[in-house]
Design a protein around this motif. Structure first.
Motif, PDB file in Angstrom:
ATOM      1  N   VAL A  65       0.837  -1.197   0.000  1.00  0.00           N
ATOM      2  CA  VAL A  65       0.000   0.000   0.000  1.00  0.00           C
ATOM      3  C   VAL A  65       0.870   1.245   0.000  1.00  0.00           C
ATOM      4  N   GLU A  66       0.471   2.240  -0.767  1.00  0.00           N
ATOM      5  CA  GLU A  66       1.093   3.566  -0.739  1.00  0.00           C
ATOM      6  C   GLU A  66       0.090   4.537  -0.132  1.00  0.00           C
ATOM      7  N   VAL A  67       0.539   5.345   0.831  1.00  0.00           N
ATOM      8  CA  VAL A  67      -0.317   6.328   1.489  1.00  0.00           C
ATOM      9  C   VAL A  67       0.186   7.728   1.172  1.00  0.00           C
ATOM     10  N   VAL A  68      -0.724   8.573   0.728  1.00  0.00           N
ATOM     11  CA  VAL A  68      -0.392   9.973   0.450  1.00  0.00           C
ATOM     12  C   VAL A  68      -1.226  10.845   1.390  1.00  0.00           C
ATOM     13  N   GLY A  69      -0.562  11.711   2.131  1.00  0.00           N
ATOM     14  CA  GLY A  69      -1.252  12.669   2.974  1.00  0.00           C
ATOM     15  C   GLY A  69      -1.126  14.061   2.398  1.00  0.00           C
ATOM     16  N   ILE A  70      -2.230  14.808   2.371  1.00  0.00           N
ATOM     17  CA  ILE A  70      -2.164  16.201   1.915  1.00  0.00           C
ATOM     18  C   ILE A  70      -2.737  17.105   2.991  1.00  0.00           C
ATOM     19  N   ASP A  71      -2.206  18.311   3.046  1.00  0.00           N
ATOM     20  CA  ASP A  71      -2.681  19.304   4.003  1.00  0.00           C
ATOM     21  C   ASP A  71      -2.271  20.682   3.480  1.00  0.00           C
ATOM     22  N   PRO A  72      -3.058  21.733   3.772  1.00  0.00           N
ATOM     23  CA  PRO A  72      -2.701  23.077   3.298  1.00  0.00           C
ATOM     24  C   PRO A  72      -1.667  23.781   4.163  1.00  0.00           C
ATOM     25  N   SER A  73      -1.242  23.157   5.277  1.00  0.00           N
ATOM     26  CA  SER A  73      -0.274  23.781   6.175  1.00  0.00           C
ATOM     27  C   SER A  73       1.087  23.118   6.035  1.00  0.00           C
ATOM     28  N   GLU A  74       2.065  23.857   5.519  1.00  0.00           N
ATOM     29  CA  GLU A  74       3.417  23.319   5.404  1.00  0.00           C
ATOM     30  C   GLU A  74       4.015  23.033   6.773  1.00  0.00           C
ATOM     31  N   GLU A  75       3.608  23.812   7.770  1.00  0.00           N
ATOM     32  CA  GLU A  75       4.125  23.607   9.128  1.00  0.00           C
ATOM     33  C   GLU A  75       3.614  22.284   9.709  1.00  0.00           C
ATOM     34  N   ARG A  76       2.361  21.961   9.469  1.00  0.00           N
ATOM     35  CA  ARG A  76       1.846  20.668   9.916  1.00  0.00           C
ATOM     36  C   ARG A  76       2.522  19.528   9.156  1.00  0.00           C
ATOM     37  N   LEU A  77       2.744  19.729   7.881  1.00  0.00           N
ATOM     38  CA  LEU A  77       3.380  18.688   7.081  1.00  0.00           C
ATOM     39  C   LEU A  77       4.816  18.433   7.519  1.00  0.00           C
ATOM     40  N   ALA A  78       5.498  19.471   7.987  1.00  0.00           N
ATOM     41  CA  ALA A  78       6.863  19.272   8.491  1.00  0.00           C
ATOM     42  C   ALA A  78       6.853  18.309   9.675  1.00  0.00           C
ATOM     43  N   LEU A  79       5.852  18.445  10.556  1.00  0.00           N
ATOM     44  CA  LEU A  79       5.726  17.516  11.682  1.00  0.00           C
ATOM     45  C   LEU A  79       5.358  16.119  11.185  1.00  0.00           C
ATOM     46  N   ALA A  80       4.524  16.043  10.163  1.00  0.00           N
ATOM     47  CA  ALA A  80       4.146  14.738   9.605  1.00  0.00           C
ATOM     48  C   ALA A  80       5.360  14.021   9.032  1.00  0.00           C
ATOM     49  N   ARG A  81       6.186  14.748   8.304  1.00  0.00           N
ATOM     50  CA  ARG A  81       7.380  14.119   7.725  1.00  0.00           C
ATOM     51  C   ARG A  81       8.357  13.679   8.811  1.00  0.00           C
ATOM     52  N   GLY A  82       8.399  14.448   9.907  1.00  0.00           N
ATOM     53  CA  GLY A  82       9.233  14.045  11.029  1.00  0.00           C
ATOM     54  C   GLY A  82       8.777  12.725  11.628  1.00  0.00           C
ATOM     55  N   LYS A  83       7.465  12.536  11.748  1.00  0.00           N
ATOM     56  CA  LYS A  83       6.940  11.271  12.267  1.00  0.00           C
ATOM     57  C   LYS A  83       7.277  10.119  11.327  1.00  0.00           C
ATOM     58  N   ALA A  84       7.174  10.382  10.029  1.00  0.00           N
ATOM     59  CA  ALA A  84       7.513   9.343   9.062  1.00  0.00           C
ATOM     60  C   ALA A  84       8.994   8.984   9.138  1.00  0.00           C
ATOM     61  N   ASP A  85       9.850   9.958   9.362  1.00  0.00           N
ATOM     62  CA  ASP A  85      11.280   9.687   9.486  1.00  0.00           C
ATOM     63  C   ASP A  85      11.574   8.790  10.684  1.00  0.00           C
ATOM     64  N   VAL A  86      10.798   8.975  11.759  1.00  0.00           N
ATOM     65  CA  VAL A  86      11.017   8.180  12.978  1.00  0.00           C
ATOM     66  C   VAL A  86      10.447   6.772  12.826  1.00  0.00           C
ATOM     67  N   LYS A  87       9.199   6.662  12.363  1.00  0.00           N
ATOM     68  CA  LYS A  87       8.529   5.359  12.304  1.00  0.00           C
ATOM     69  C   LYS A  87       8.820   4.594  11.026  1.00  0.00           C
ATOM     70  N   LYS A  88       9.286   5.283   9.997  1.00  0.00           N
ATOM     71  CA  LYS A  88       9.690   4.692   8.725  1.00  0.00           C
ATOM     72  C   LYS A  88       8.630   3.775   8.109  1.00  0.00           C
ATOM     73  N   PRO A  89       7.442   4.313   7.873  1.00  0.00           N
ATOM     74  CA  PRO A  89       6.415   3.509   7.201  1.00  0.00           C
ATOM     75  C   PRO A  89       6.768   3.293   5.732  1.00  0.00           C
ATOM     76  N   ASN A  90       6.243   2.229   5.158  1.00  0.00           N
ATOM     77  CA  ASN A  90       6.489   1.948   3.745  1.00  0.00           C
ATOM     78  C   ASN A  90       5.707   2.910   2.857  1.00  0.00           C
ATOM     79  N   ARG A  91       6.347   3.440   1.852  1.00  0.00           N
ATOM     80  CA  ARG A  91       5.675   4.159   0.769  1.00  0.00           C
ATOM     81  C   ARG A  91       4.651   5.167   1.288  1.00  0.00           C
ATOM     82  N   THR A  92       5.127   6.090   2.086  1.00  0.00           N
ATOM     83  CA  THR A  92       4.282   7.141   2.631  1.00  0.00           C
ATOM     84  C   THR A  92       4.874   8.496   2.266  1.00  0.00           C
ATOM     85  N   SER A  93       4.036   9.388   1.783  1.00  0.00           N
ATOM     86  CA  SER A  93       4.517  10.718   1.411  1.00  0.00           C
ATOM     87  C   SER A  93       3.500  11.770   1.820  1.00  0.00           C
TER      88      SER A  93
END
Length: 273
Positions: A65-93
């Motif tokens: 599965v590939e998961v794509v998250g979208i949001d209008p806040s770049e600041e929220r997305l920065a936190l989202a990418r940080g969580k992905a860096d820590v948990k390292k989910p497959n194919r998530t952007s």
């Protein structure tokens, strides 16, 4: 509507620390209870906030599965990418995006989840159209909404405060705030008209507790997401200050030593394209 009192970065952190666990996760749990995830394909988490659910969704769904998250806040997305860096989910952007016009082809996703629970009511219909547009034929579409009947305890004391301050001429605006929110049945009809098949709704009555008026008004959930919308029709800041002060007096007087309770109708509308 978000408060202008804070910077965008501060709002992102407040969302992550308070709004996501206190509000968003109520809807996410409902999705987990009601939806069987496809075993492969591409998922969209629209208005993903700070990404916690998108990351967990990817970890649960697995490597196909590939998961794509979208949001209008770049600041929220920065936190989202940080969580992905820590948990390292497959194919998530994660990418910047708005529900006004999703930057994806028609029929792109095998599962579409849209968090419209904090979206202004006037924007919901167009957002539903976009969520359905990007779903594949036969894909499940899940729409999160706070439906009619939410926040009745607040609107009751709001009306009383306006009466006490001789501002009762503004009371039709409270009636508008109550009436404009979609009922669950109306949300189903909206989804069916937009092209979902077998649309159904699931609603849980969620309760939020505040020890007193001060805690209520200081709550990031209330302060950064609802108050500006609820007070928008008041003519100026001084009137807003007076109304908020009177609301506090009424809340604390009527609590009689118990917590102030605010209820919300957390609703999912679910269907297939």
């Amino acid at each position: 509507m978000e408060s202008t009192k804070y910077t965008a970065k501060e709002l992102a952190y407040l969302y992550d620390l308070y709004v996501a666990p206190g509000w968003r996760e109520v809807f996410d749990r409902l999705v987990d209870e009601e939806i069987e995830l496809p075993k492969d394909g591409k998922f969209l988490d629209a208005l993903c906030g700070t990404g916690g659910y998108a990351v967990d969704l990817s970890l649960r769904a697995g490597s196909k599965v590939e998961v794509v998250g979208i949001d209008p806040s770049e600041e929220r997305l920065a936190l989202a990418r940080g969580k992905a860096d820590v948990k390292k989910p497959n194919r998530t952007s994660f990418q910047l995006g708005s529900l006004e016009k999703l930057d994806f082809p028609t029929g792109e996703f095998d599962l579409v989840i849209g968090d419209l629970s904090l979206l202004p009511v006037a924007e919901i219909e167009d957002a539903v159209d976009e969520l359905i547009r990007v779903a594949k034929k036969g894909a499940t579409v899940v729409i999160k909404l706070a439906t009619q009947g939410s926040f009745g305890e607040f609107f009751s004391v709001y009306w009383e405060a306006l009466f006490d301050l001789e501002l009762i001429a503004h009371s039709p605006e409270i009636e508008r705030l109550i009436a404009e929110r979609l009922a669950a049945s109306d949300a189903e009809t909206l989804a069916l008209d937009a092209g979902l098949r077998k649309a159904r709704s699931v609603t849980h009555n969620e309760r939020f507790h505040f020890k007193d008026a001060s805690e209520f008004f200081a709550s990031p959930l209330i302060e950064t997401t609802f108050l500006d919308e609820w007070f928008a029709f008041l003519p100026d800041q001084e009137t807003r200050r007076q109304v908020e002060q009177q609301l506090g007096k009424i809340i604390d007087r009527e609590r009689q030593g118990v917590e102030f309770e605010l209820s919300a109708k957390a609703t999912l509308v679910i269907g297939q394209k």
